[in-house]
Design an enzyme around this catalytic site. Structure first.
Site, mmCIF file in Angstrom:
data_model
loop_
_atom_site.group_PDB
_atom_site.id
_atom_site.type_symbol
_atom_site.label_atom_id
_atom_site.label_comp_id
_atom_site.label_asym_id
_atom_site.label_seq_id
_atom_site.Cartn_x
_atom_site.Cartn_y
_atom_site.Cartn_z
ATOM 1 N N LYS A 1 11.512 -4.216 -11.081
ATOM 2 C CA LYS A 1 12.957 -4.235 -11.318
ATOM 3 C C LYS A 1 13.605 -5.505 -10.765
ATOM 4 O O LYS A 1 14.714 -5.858 -11.147
ATOM 5 C CB LYS A 1 13.602 -2.989 -10.710
ATOM 6 C CG LYS A 1 13.242 -1.716 -11.474
ATOM 7 C CD LYS A 1 13.747 -0.462 -10.790
ATOM 8 C CE LYS A 1 13.268 0.795 -11.530
ATOM 9 N NZ LYS A 1 13.361 2.000 -10.713
ATOM 10 N N GLY B 1 5.256 -0.471 -11.069
ATOM 11 C CA GLY B 1 6.368 0.372 -10.624
ATOM 12 C C GLY B 1 7.608 -0.465 -10.366
ATOM 13 O O GLY B 1 7.747 -1.583 -10.864
ATOM 14 N N SER B 2 8.471 0.085 -9.496
ATOM 15 C CA SER B 2 9.831 -0.452 -9.388
ATOM 16 C C SER B 2 9.936 -1.866 -8.853
ATOM 17 O O SER B 2 11.004 -2.459 -8.923
ATOM 18 C CB SER B 2 10.668 0.463 -8.512
ATOM 19 O OG SER B 2 10.583 1.767 -8.997
ATOM 20 N N THR B 3 8.874 -2.422 -8.252
ATOM 21 C CA THR B 3 8.991 -3.803 -7.805
ATOM 22 C C THR B 3 9.316 -4.706 -9.002
ATOM 23 O O THR B 3 9.909 -5.760 -8.844
ATOM 24 C CB THR B 3 7.684 -4.297 -7.157
ATOM 25 O OG1 THR B 3 6.596 -3.936 -7.996
ATOM 26 C CG2 THR B 3 7.478 -3.660 -5.800
#
Lengths: 746, 261
Positions: free
Chosen positions: A320, A316-318
């Site tokens: 990014k 997921g967004s980690t």
């Protein structure tokens, strides 16, 4: 002729038979002499064995310690109980040495060893019927503590004996269980005896170091067990196992275990992973998974994988963080540039990429805001339009996300990077599609804490011999790459800090009370085995990676919680923020890191700048932005006076009364304090009458009417508790009584 | 020897005459100017032009401007040049509430008196009037106000002098920004704590505190109060520890006061 013949034939036959027999015997002897084997048994060995008796001198298994020298896996002396049944054993003794009263023995033992009375009776009766010399009591009779043993001895039961043994024990129970592992009793190679060997985790990995080497005493005896004269006696002292010191810190690990257990009980998530690391060195200070197990009992081990290193998943967004770092390092990131959030696609033939709020987005936002909102569209555009997918792939390699971290633990696995189609490439940049392990993400993120230098994670700090005299292994922090520059690292830190501090940021719940920090949240979809992604409430992997203090991170933590049972999906981060905040705050305080932020947001007095002769609206806006409670008298466009006056230092929870150059009007005084009323009266220079205490409830001049120095104001005040009393007189009275009682006790 | 040029005295007389005339003229003008100037000065000094035209008082909040002017004994028929600055300063400083004075002449006929006042740390109620207490602990018995000003909290119920002195001392030492937040203070001694006080603060709280640690606790007050959100109504205790008890409830909410560390 026939007689002679007969005689001759007979004697020839007899001679032949005997000759054959002798030949066979000679051959057999010769064979035994030459080969020394009978039925594949080496006679020499056999004789040795027969003559030599040896007893084993057991090597003590090395212990596992944490960084501060606390025992994580130790040895304890235990007792195995057995009962002698044979009456012969008591033959030459004046007292009974065998079990005489089975009933009594069974009833007294049962409560101490926790075994059914009938079961004990069965074992003893059965043994007696079969004529066994002695019987044991399985797991109930084994591993008894010293206290249990003494308790039994005090009972004066005949025929009950103990054998001393050492057992591995784990004082903290379910505690970094997947890291430390456990031992097992296995038959040794010649199947003569059980020995303790590491079966999982560090116990298994360093089994050779920990296990040591048993010694022995060997001497020669005759058939009846008497020592032979002038016989050789060998004594080989045992080599005790080495002690293994981990980088785990027992305190921090305990903080982690406790909070994870709380979350487990409250939200019953499917899985949880959390790692605490010193990002400067790569030392793992705590690592835990759920479901976990107690290595002492090893009951119900649901999960054999150390998920932190062995279970790659879509993070997921980690992820990014790495996309952002790459874009900044390449110089293509412009945080102030704007784009339209919500939905976006590469071209008409491709499917849309949507922001996590059902593709609604937040209108036109800057890329910095995209980081705060964790906008998928923003990062898709950064990847596709600014960074280009090929370049990003280079950074995935630079951050070594495509290879194992080589942490010194067994069972590390590497995920799958899916990067063929544009959609895959974009998905990878926003943390879906490709899979990574938590430890890989942490390793990559160490670059942010070290001015771009990436550290190799490790968990064994040293191995020394049992007395600690000799260090056999010592780990050193190792820089394994420099994917980004120091400048980039600092920029990424600054932007990620706003994820936590900004109002828009998704990381608000992760704000630490006493320390500045930065980090990135992640909410990853979980692939549904039947295709696509799961869509149920809470069916996500909620994760967070963060470090604190911001300027010089001392701790980094990653936490992921899969499918917590929450009411709404967006509540999922309650679990991760609870774990993160509790562990980080406690650990930083425990490590005596100087807090660089006060938990109350340090409310400081603000000096009022120039107020007078300035435009009313501008001044009011300015003050309200600073948090002041502003009351404006009149509707003039210029400020002429105020209380507190300009240049005074004032706390933002103070009311500021501004006087304008227009006609003055009465403000609504409800809930004003007396002092504010005095200030108002002082400014307007009118007369005042007041009664009561506390806060204004009534005023004679209604709000909005005009006032001048000739007005006379009358106000009535009362404390809020008074008004509550009126509402709820009975309970208030009770409370006062109780309150007095409490005070009386002090 | 060359023939000397000889000019007869008769020839030279007109020239001398003229010279003498010139000299006398110049002297006359000089004297005349001087006399005129002196006259002007006398006229200026005698006219209201030399008198003080206005006296401005700056930075006063509690002491009236008129009162200060009165104290300065400067009047409009007094000569601007006869002001003895030191004497004026001394006279004004005699006022109990004024700590520092500077007197400046400005322009040609204006005087600016800039004063610094002892800040008032509170007002005590006696009968129906309020007396200010200065930061130096003095209670101004002569100044009795019907309505206190908004520059200090009002102290009620101090029937004894000793706790009042201890409280005012601490109020004086406290950062004025904190004192600004206090509206009223009531002395409500309990058997267990003679020092107990109850306060109403301008940010809308009712606060129980204790005189003996008043200053130290109040330093933290802004931060503590911030943790109580506006929808919570109740009493904030900062006498021992820091906690909040909503009205009609026995639940206590612990509040952090960690700045002490």
């Amino acid at each position: 002729m026939t007689n002679l013949n007969y005689k001759n034939v007979m004697s020839f036959l007899i001679i032949s038979i005997f000759s054959l027999i002798f030949l066979f015997l000679i051959g057999r002897f010769a064979y035994i002499q030459i080969t020394g084997e009978v039925q594949s048994v080496d006679l020499l060995d056999y004789a040795e064995k027969f003559r030599n008796t040896s007893s084993v001198l057991e090597a003590e298994r090395g212990e596992i310690y944490d960084q501060t020298g606390m025992v994580l896996a130790g040895n304890k002396t235990v007792y195995n109980m057995y009962a002698v049944l044979s009456e012969e054993y008591s033959q030459n003794s004046s007292v009974d040495l065998h079990v005489k009263d089975i009933q009594k023995t069974a009833s007294s033992l049962a409560p101490i060893i926790g075994m059914e009375e009938q079961q004990i009776i069965d074992i003893l009766e059965e043994g007696k019927e079969e004529g066994s010399f002695q019987v044991e009591f399985g797991r109930f009779g084994n591993g008894l503590s010293k206290e249990q043993k003494e308790e039994i001895e005090e009972l004066d039961l005949t025929g009950i004996y103990f054998e001393q043994d050492t057992e591995r024990y784990y004082p903290n129970g379910a505690f970094a269980s997947h890291v430390i592992g456990f031992t097992e009793d296995r038959l040794n190679e010649d199947k003569t005896k059980y020995e303790t060997v590491g079966a999982y985790g560090i116990e298994q990995m360093y089994d050779e170091h920990l296990g040591g080497k048993d010694g022995f005493i060997r001497s020669q005896r005759d058939k009846y067990g008497f020592k032979l004269l002038n016989a050789d006696e060998h004594v080989q002292s045992p080599e005790h196992g080495h002690d293994v010191f981990l980088t785990i810190d027992q305190k921090i690990q305990t903080f982690l275990e406790d909070t994870m257990t709380t979350v487990q009980e409250e939200y019953n998530p499917k899985r949880m992973v959390a790692i605490v690391m010193n990002p400067k060195t790569g030392e793992v200070l705590a690592m835990s998974n759920r479901p976990s197990f107690d290595p002492n009992t090893r009951d119900e081990i649901e999960n054999w994988y150390n998920d932190a290193i062995s279970t790659p998943f879509e993070p997921g967004s980690t992820m990014k963080i790495f996309t952002l770092s790459a874009a900044i390092e390449e110089g293509v990131y412009n945080g102030d540039a704007t784009f339209e959030s919500g939905r976006w696609r590469i071209n008409e033939n491709r499917s849309y990429i949507s922001d996590h709020n059902n593709g609604e987005g937040w209108g036109e936002i800057t890329y910095n805001q995209a980081v705060q909102h964790s906008s998928n569209v923003g990062f898709a555009k950064i990847l596709w339009e600014q960074l280009k997918p090929e370049k990003y792939l280079e950074y995935i390699s630079a951050f070594q996300l495509d290879q194992p971290t080589e942490i010194d633990l067994e069972g590390e696995r590497v995920g799958q990077i899916t990067y063929t189609y544009p959609r895959d490439q974009i998905n990878t940049a926003i943390g879906q599609g490709s899979t990574f392990t938590p430890i890989q993400i942490m390793k990559g993120a160490t670059a942010l804490a070290n001015g771009g230098k990436m550290m190799k994670p490790y968990i064994t700090s040293r191995i020394s011999d049992i007395n600690g005299n000799k260090t056999l292994y010592k780990a050193e922090p190792e820089v394994v790459g420099e994917p980004i520059s120091e400048d980039t690292a600092n920029q990424v830190k600054d932007i990620l800090e706003t994820v936590i501090t900004s109002e828009d940021g998704t990381g608000g719940p992760f704000k630490l009370d006493n320390f500045t920090s930065f980090g990135k949240t992640g909410t990853a979809q979980i692939p549904d085995p039947s295709g696509g992604y799961k869509t149920g409430v809470g069916e996500y992997v909620y994760s967070f990676i963060g470090m604190a203090p911001k300027d010089d991170p001392k701790l980094m933590m990653y936490v992921a919680v899969e499918e917590p049972e929450v009411e709404y999906s967006y509540y999922g981060s309650q679990t991760t923020s609870y774990i993160y905040k509790t562990v980080m705050e406690n650990s930083l305080h425990y490590l005596e890191i100087e807090p660089d932020q006060s938990n109350e947001d340090t409310i400081e007095p603000i000096k009022l700048n120039q107020l007078y002769d300035r435009n009313t609206d501008t001044v009011v806006n300015e003050l309200e932005e600073q948090g002041f409670n502003v009351t404006v008298l009149g509707n003039g466009d210029q400020i002429v006076d105020s209380l507190p006056k300009e240049n005074e230092s004032v706390y933002p929870n103070k009311r500021i009364i501004l006087e304008t150059n227009g006609e003055l009007t009465m403000p609504d005084l409800t809930n004003w304090t007396l002092r504010d009323v005095f200030s108002l009266v002082e400014l307007v220079d009118m007369e005042l009458d007041f009664m009561g205490e506390g806060f204004v409830t009534k005023q004679n001049i209604s709000a909005g009417s005009s006032i001048s120095d000739e007005s006379k104001l009358v106000v009535e005040l009362s404390s809020k508790s008074d008004s509550n009393e009126e509402d709820d007189e009975e309970s208030e009275n009770e409370e006062i009584e109780e309150g007095e009682e409490v005070e009386g006790e002090q | 020897m060359a023939e000397k040029k000889v000019v007869s005295i008769e020839d030279r007389i007109p020239q001398l005459k003229q010279l003498r005339k010139k000299k006398a003229n110049r002297r006359f003008i000089t004297y005349l100017t001087l006399i005129l100037l002196l006259i002007l000065v006398i006229v200026y000094l005698q006219s209201p032009l030399s008198h003080i035209y206005s006296v401005n008082v700056e930075n006063n909040r509690v002491v009236d401007t008129e009162e200060i002017i009165e104290l300065s004994e400067l009047s409009r028929d007094q000569s601007f040049w006869s002001i003895d600055q030191e004497a004026v300063v001394e006279k004004i400083e005699n006022h109990q509430e004024i700590s520092d004075v500077t007197v400046n002449r400005s322009w040609y006929n204006q005087v600016t008196i800039s004063v610094e006042e002892y800040s008032r740390v509170g007002y005590v109620k006696s009968s129906n009037l309020f007396k200010p207490i200065l930061e130096n602990g003095k209670v101004l018995d002569d100044t009795e106000l019907k309505v206190p000003k908004g520059d200090a909290p009002v102290l009620y119920g101090f029937s004894e002098q000793e706790p009042l002195t201890r409280l005012t001392q601490q109020l004086a030492e406290l950062d004025s920004a904190v004192v600004q937040l206090i509206s009223e203070i009531y002395w409500e001694p309990e058997d267990t704590n003679k020092d107990q006080i109850r306060m109403f603060t301008t940010d809308g709280h009712e606060v129980i505190a204790s005189i003996h640690n008043f200053k130290d606790k109040m330093k933290l007050y802004p931060s503590i109060a911030q943790q109580v959100t506006s929808d919570m109504e109740g009493i904030l205790y900062i006498d021992v520890g820091a906690y909040f008890q909503p009205y009609n409830s026995n639940d206590e909410v612990e509040l952090e006061a960690s700045e002490e560390e």
